[in-house]
Design an enzyme around this catalytic site. Sequence first.
Site, PDB file in Angstrom:
ATOM      1  CB  ILE A 103      44.603 -13.455  62.244  1.00  0.00           C
ATOM      2  CG1 ILE A 103      44.063 -12.740  60.990  1.00  0.00           C
ATOM      3  CG2 ILE A 103      45.933 -14.128  61.939  1.00  0.00           C
ATOM      4  CD1 ILE A 103      44.965 -11.615  60.483  1.00  0.00           C
ATOM      5  CB  CYS A 104      46.508 -16.733  65.060  1.00  0.00           C
ATOM      6  SG  CYS A 104      47.597 -17.813  66.013  1.00  0.00           S
ATOM      7  CE1 TYR A 105      47.208 -20.124  69.384  1.00  0.00           C
ATOM      8  CE2 TYR A 105      48.681 -18.312  69.945  1.00  0.00           C
ATOM      9  CZ  TYR A 105      48.483 -19.654  69.663  1.00  0.00           C
ATOM     10  OH  TYR A 105      49.555 -20.515  69.670  1.00  0.00           O
ATOM     11  N   GLY A 106      42.941 -15.139  67.714  1.00  0.00           N
ATOM     12  CA  GLY A 106      41.849 -14.171  67.751  1.00  0.00           C
ATOM     13  C   GLY A 106      40.487 -14.825  67.706  1.00  0.00           C
ATOM     14  CB  THR A 123      42.152 -21.146  66.429  1.00  0.00           C
ATOM     15  OG1 THR A 123      43.093 -20.226  66.997  1.00  0.00           O
ATOM     16  CG2 THR A 123      42.197 -22.457  67.198  1.00  0.00           C
TER      17      THR A 123
END
Length: 315
Positions: A103-106, A123
């Site tokens: 999720i996102c910056y993961g 991202t």
Amino acid sequence: MQRPHRVVVLVLDGARPLDVGIPAEVFHPETGFPYEVSACGVTAGTVSSHGHFGFTVPRGLDALDDADTVIVPGYVPVGRPLPDEVREALRGAASRGARVASICYGAFALADAGLLDGLRATTHWDAAELLAQRHPRVTVEPNVLFVDEGAVLTSAGAAAGLDLCLHIVRRDLGVSPATEIARGLVTAPYRTGGQAQYLPTARAAVQGETLAATREWALAHLDQPLTVAGLAAHARLSSRTFLRRFTEETGSTPMRWILRARVDAARELLESTRLSVDRIAERVGLGTGSNLRLHFRRLLDVSPSEYRATFSGRD
């Protein structure tokens, strides 16, 4: 009795609280669906998070050894190098056959572990360029909500993680369970992965300048002929302005969006009723069974009968 599908959320230092909370809510056993969700860190104990919060995780990286799905929430600072043991644990989970998602910056963690090489990924829009620069073997798609590459999935920022998790439920269990979970979370049950992120524009939208009401109206009238002109009239816009705004808001043309909505409505009827394919095609506005079969195969790569055999009658 078959054991629940184990979802493990890997909480790294600087984790974003919303990103951690989304899979915890979607895959919580209290939804009544066969998931078990837990959190882990590099080691058991307290993990610091973004915004002066903290998480207590009961297990370390050994939790990934028996995970069916591993989800890496976003963390800050963006793109910091992973500890070697995290990189190896992610690689080990993937090589063992676990599904891995971010999720996102993961997404930077998955890329750092080499799990995105040769794949498409996304991202948060504000870090897409950095992801592409750091990891040139990854095809970064900055304008979408999520990307599904089979065993590896990535989402854009914040609420797009909810779209990704609901998509995973749809993949695993079908449309109806995902819709039920979305209803409990008071969120839209379906936004396509290709829908555009809400990127900053040179001119802020006027308050209330949205086509959500027209999209809701279209979903309630899928069995009727729907045209760009008719949708534009409902929105009280010219066809040209409507087409532009609709594409900006959804990342899709109106008719492509309606086609996908009709196929999804057909999916739900295949799961929950014994109506014939021809009758379902009529009810969702696709006309004939052959037309439904054509679009079903094109969008989902299965036939309606194969889909029904897989998903109908599931608890």
